[in-house]
Motif scaffolding. Sequence first.
Motif, PDB file in Angstrom:
ATOM      1  N   SER A   1      21.773  72.986  63.347  1.00 28.87           N
ATOM      2  CA  SER A   1      21.238  73.256  62.008  1.00 28.87           C
ATOM      3  C   SER A   1      22.033  74.337  61.271  1.00 28.87           C
ATOM      4  CB  SER A   1      19.760  73.664  62.100  1.00 28.87           C
ATOM      5  OG  SER A   1      19.550  74.677  63.071  1.00 28.87           O
ATOM      6  N   ALA A   2      23.008  74.957  61.947  1.00 27.71           N
ATOM      7  CA  ALA A   2      23.930  75.894  61.293  1.00 27.71           C
ATOM      8  C   ALA A   2      25.316  75.268  61.241  1.00 27.71           C
ATOM      9  CB  ALA A   2      23.969  77.225  62.035  1.00 27.71           C
ATOM     10  N   TYR A   3      25.921  75.062  62.394  1.00 28.25           N
ATOM     11  CA  TYR A   3      27.161  74.303  62.505  1.00 28.25           C
ATOM     12  C   TYR A   3      27.307  73.807  63.929  1.00 28.25           C
ATOM     13  CZ  TYR A   3      29.108  78.824  64.162  1.00 28.25           C
ATOM     14  OH  TYR A   3      29.340  80.007  64.818  1.00 28.25           O
ATOM     15  N   LEU A   4      28.179  72.847  64.094  1.00 26.63           N
ATOM     16  CA  LEU A   4      28.474  72.267  65.404  1.00 26.63           C
ATOM     17  C   LEU A   4      29.799  72.852  65.892  1.00 26.63           C
ATOM     18  CD1 LEU A   4      28.018  70.203  67.694  1.00 26.63           C
ATOM     19  CD2 LEU A   4      29.085  68.478  66.236  1.00 26.63           C
ATOM     20  N   TYR A   5      29.770  73.461  67.059  1.00 29.10           N
ATOM     21  CA  TYR A   5      30.956  74.092  67.647  1.00 29.10           C
ATOM     22  C   TYR A   5      31.577  73.100  68.621  1.00 29.10           C
ATOM     23  CZ  TYR A   5      33.644  77.931  69.888  1.00 29.10           C
ATOM     24  OH  TYR A   5      34.635  78.740  70.375  1.00 29.10           O
ATOM     25  N   LEU A   6      32.722  72.571  68.237  1.00 30.79           N
ATOM     26  CA  LEU A   6      33.475  71.694  69.128  1.00 30.79           C
ATOM     27  C   LEU A   6      34.455  72.546  69.921  1.00 30.79           C
ATOM     28  CD1 LEU A   6      34.464  68.977  70.230  1.00 30.79           C
ATOM     29  CD2 LEU A   6      35.870  68.738  68.170  1.00 30.79           C
ATOM     30  N   VAL A   7      34.211  72.677  71.218  1.00 31.12           N
ATOM     31  CA  VAL A   7      35.090  73.443  72.096  1.00 31.12           C
ATOM     32  C   VAL A   7      36.307  72.574  72.385  1.00 31.12           C
ATOM     33  CG1 VAL A   7      35.293  74.649  74.295  1.00 31.12           C
ATOM     34  CG2 VAL A   7      33.099  74.634  73.081  1.00 31.12           C
ATOM     35  N   ALA A   8      37.462  73.023  71.928  1.00 27.78           N
ATOM     36  CA  ALA A   8      38.644  72.161  71.899  1.00 27.78           C
ATOM     37  C   ALA A   8      39.142  71.742  73.268  1.00 27.78           C
ATOM     38  CB  ALA A   8      39.770  72.853  71.134  1.00 27.78           C
ATOM     39  N   HIS A   9      38.849  72.570  74.264  1.00 28.46           N
ATOM     40  CA  HIS A   9      39.423  72.303  75.586  1.00 28.46           C
ATOM     41  C   HIS A   9      38.451  72.784  76.641  1.00 28.46           C
ATOM     42  CE1 HIS A   9      42.399  71.881  78.746  1.00 28.46           C
ATOM     43  NE2 HIS A   9      42.327  73.175  79.042  1.00 28.46           N
ATOM     44  N   TYR A  10      38.186  71.949  77.635  1.00 28.67           N
ATOM     45  CA  TYR A  10      37.286  72.360  78.708  1.00 28.67           C
ATOM     46  C   TYR A  10      38.022  73.348  79.604  1.00 28.67           C
ATOM     47  CZ  TYR A  10      33.704  72.161  82.310  1.00 28.67           C
ATOM     48  OH  TYR A  10      32.699  72.501  83.189  1.00 28.67           O
ATOM     49  N   GLY A  11      37.593  74.579  79.553  1.00 24.90           N
ATOM     50  CA  GLY A  11      38.248  75.639  80.305  1.00 24.90           C
ATOM     51  C   GLY A  11      37.675  76.967  79.862  1.00 24.90           C
ATOM     52  N   ARG A  12      38.519  77.981  79.769  1.00 21.22           N
ATOM     53  CA  ARG A  12      38.062  79.294  79.352  1.00 21.22           C
ATOM     54  C   ARG A  12      38.665  79.656  78.013  1.00 21.22           C
ATOM     55  NH1 ARG A  12      37.875  83.049  84.887  1.00 21.22           N
ATOM     56  NH2 ARG A  12      36.146  81.895  85.833  1.00 21.22           N
TER      57      ARG A  12
ATOM     58  N   ILE B   1      27.722  61.579  62.360  1.00 25.30           N
ATOM     59  CA  ILE B   1      26.366  61.774  62.874  1.00 25.30           C
ATOM     60  C   ILE B   1      25.859  63.212  62.742  1.00 25.30           C
ATOM     61  CG2 ILE B   1      26.477  59.850  64.508  1.00 25.30           C
ATOM     62  CD1 ILE B   1      27.140  61.819  66.708  1.00 25.30           C
ATOM     63  N   ALA B   2      26.727  64.155  62.398  1.00 28.03           N
ATOM     64  CA  ALA B   2      26.321  65.559  62.295  1.00 28.03           C
ATOM     65  C   ALA B   2      26.072  65.926  60.832  1.00 28.03           C
ATOM     66  CB  ALA B   2      27.386  66.468  62.892  1.00 28.03           C
ATOM     67  N   PRO B   3      24.916  66.492  60.511  1.00 27.35           N
ATOM     68  CA  PRO B   3      24.616  66.859  59.123  1.00 27.35           C
ATOM     69  C   PRO B   3      25.111  68.240  58.734  1.00 27.35           C
ATOM     70  CG  PRO B   3      22.695  67.240  60.479  1.00 27.35           C
ATOM     71  CD  PRO B   3      23.765  66.713  61.410  1.00 27.35           C
ATOM     72  N   VAL B   4      25.873  68.891  59.619  1.00 28.95           N
ATOM     73  CA  VAL B   4      26.307  70.274  59.408  1.00 28.95           C
ATOM     74  C   VAL B   4      27.822  70.356  59.534  1.00 28.95           C
ATOM     75  CG1 VAL B   4      24.143  71.277  60.235  1.00 28.95           C
ATOM     76  CG2 VAL B   4      25.984  70.779  61.860  1.00 28.95           C
ATOM     77  N   PRO B   5      28.437  71.482  59.136  1.00 27.93           N
ATOM     78  CA  PRO B   5      29.881  71.629  59.313  1.00 27.93           C
ATOM     79  C   PRO B   5      30.290  71.587  60.782  1.00 27.93           C
ATOM     80  CG  PRO B   5      29.036  73.292  57.799  1.00 27.93           C
ATOM     81  CD  PRO B   5      27.849  72.630  58.419  1.00 27.93           C
ATOM     82  N   ILE B   6      31.532  71.188  61.013  1.00 29.83           N
ATOM     83  CA  ILE B   6      32.101  71.135  62.362  1.00 29.83           C
ATOM     84  C   ILE B   6      33.188  72.193  62.456  1.00 29.83           C
ATOM     85  CG2 ILE B   6      33.372  69.729  64.029  1.00 29.83           C
ATOM     86  CD1 ILE B   6      32.103  67.262  62.609  1.00 29.83           C
ATOM     87  N   ALA B   7      33.029  73.095  63.419  1.00 31.13           N
ATOM     88  CA  ALA B   7      34.005  74.161  63.635  1.00 31.13           C
ATOM     89  C   ALA B   7      34.634  73.968  65.008  1.00 31.13           C
ATOM     90  CB  ALA B   7      33.340  75.524  63.545  1.00 31.13           C
ATOM     91  N   VAL B   8      35.922  74.267  65.117  1.00 28.74           N
ATOM     92  CA  VAL B   8      36.660  74.072  66.367  1.00 28.74           C
ATOM     93  C   VAL B   8      37.148  75.420  66.868  1.00 28.74           C
ATOM     94  CG1 VAL B   8      38.730  73.061  67.417  1.00 28.74           C
ATOM     95  CG2 VAL B   8      37.372  71.731  65.790  1.00 28.74           C
ATOM     96  N   GLY B   9      36.916  75.691  68.152  1.00 33.33           N
ATOM     97  CA  GLY B   9      37.377  76.910  68.768  1.00 33.33           C
ATOM     98  C   GLY B   9      38.035  76.652  70.105  1.00 33.33           C
ATOM     99  N   PHE B  10      38.595  77.692  70.694  1.00 32.52           N
ATOM    100  CA  PHE B  10      39.379  77.729  71.929  1.00 32.52           C
ATOM    101  C   PHE B  10      40.841  77.396  71.622  1.00 32.52           C
ATOM    102  CE2 PHE B  10      35.610  78.525  73.961  1.00 32.52           C
ATOM    103  CZ  PHE B  10      35.589  78.375  75.345  1.00 32.52           C
ATOM    104  N   GLY B  11      41.691  78.348  71.943  1.00 37.65           N
ATOM    105  CA  GLY B  11      43.120  78.161  71.746  1.00 37.65           C
ATOM    106  C   GLY B  11      43.584  78.318  70.316  1.00 37.65           C
ATOM    107  N   VAL B  12      42.705  78.771  69.418  1.00 38.34           N
ATOM    108  CA  VAL B  12      43.093  78.983  68.019  1.00 38.34           C
ATOM    109  C   VAL B  12      43.559  80.425  67.889  1.00 38.34           C
ATOM    110  CG1 VAL B  12      42.384  78.887  65.610  1.00 38.34           C
ATOM    111  CG2 VAL B  12      41.384  77.293  67.263  1.00 38.34           C
ATOM    112  N   ARG B  13      44.876  80.604  67.784  1.00 37.19           N
ATOM    113  CA  ARG B  13      45.455  81.953  67.822  1.00 37.19           C
ATOM    114  C   ARG B  13      46.017  82.417  66.488  1.00 37.19           C
ATOM    115  NH1 ARG B  13      47.428  79.091  72.225  1.00 37.19           N
ATOM    116  NH2 ARG B  13      46.575  79.735  74.244  1.00 37.19           N
ATOM    117  N   GLY B  14      46.357  81.486  65.614  1.00 37.22           N
ATOM    118  CA  GLY B  14      46.993  81.889  64.380  1.00 37.22           C
ATOM    119  C   GLY B  14      47.041  80.766  63.370  1.00 37.22           C
ATOM    120  N   ALA B  15      47.902  80.948  62.363  1.00 35.60           N
ATOM    121  CA  ALA B  15      47.959  80.016  61.244  1.00 35.60           C
ATOM    122  C   ALA B  15      48.322  78.599  61.685  1.00 35.60           C
ATOM    123  CB  ALA B  15      48.968  80.517  60.207  1.00 35.60           C
TER     124      ALA B  15
END
Length: 287
Positions: free
Chosen positions: A172-183, A205-219
Amino acid sequence: MAEHVRPGFFAAPPERPGLALFLNAGDPPLPVLPELIQMLDESEVDCLELAVPFPDSFTDGPVVRRSARRALADGVDLRRTLDAVAKVHAGLEHLRIALLADWSHTVKPCGLPDFLGLLGEVGTDALLVHGLPPRLRAEYYETAADRRVPVVTTCYPNSGEQTLRESARHASAYLYLVAHYGRTGSAPPGGHAELAPLIGALRAIAPVPIAVGFGVRGAREIAGVRAAGADAAIVGSAAVAVVERALADGTDIVGSLAGFVREIRSGHGGSGRAGAISSGSRKEGQG
């Protein structure tokens, strides 16, 4: 006068992707947090994922683990974190704060209803619960909805169809897609652009924004996340590392993070109003 209404999560202009930064409360030290949050707000960073520190996270890499240990050694807990947020939350114009709390270390000792009640009093904008047992998900979603606490759900590229649909349905806020299964700090082998088919499926199927994290280091990685069709990129270990370096060098934490935000936004349409704050006007971030 009409009440000022802040935009929703990741309401970024079309020329740049939405941006979230992850930090542990207490690292930087809590006295620095109000100034840091003000800087992020003026820089038009969309979201601060602020973790109540907890030990030995099974999903975090060494940079984030060291950060949590520093915060815990300084005595930072749920009450101190919420008090710090309460001091600044009402004055924010753009930034939203999503609290990350570990189930075993933070939520369970309070009890779920009382914990969610505390969040309602402070006015945090969303909640992500780490390590929530699957058997408690239905109760969590129902109680959070009753208490009007927006929820961040998570999923992985290798999550099953049922998990993907559940995460999309209950976010209901946003969906966090973890880019890679790991740490934290690890990235998908083929880069974030390979997530495009999954993001397209989640978008349907998601009514909220999709954000992607893990391994995002820069531009570069932020551009890859945007090219894959996500609404926002979440920068975690790289932001925490900026804090760690500033602490080790005795330099200005807020100024260092402001420079980091400008750097990772290079090529994506500027950095909001951050230029109005000179780093020389900030206190040294060792409070």
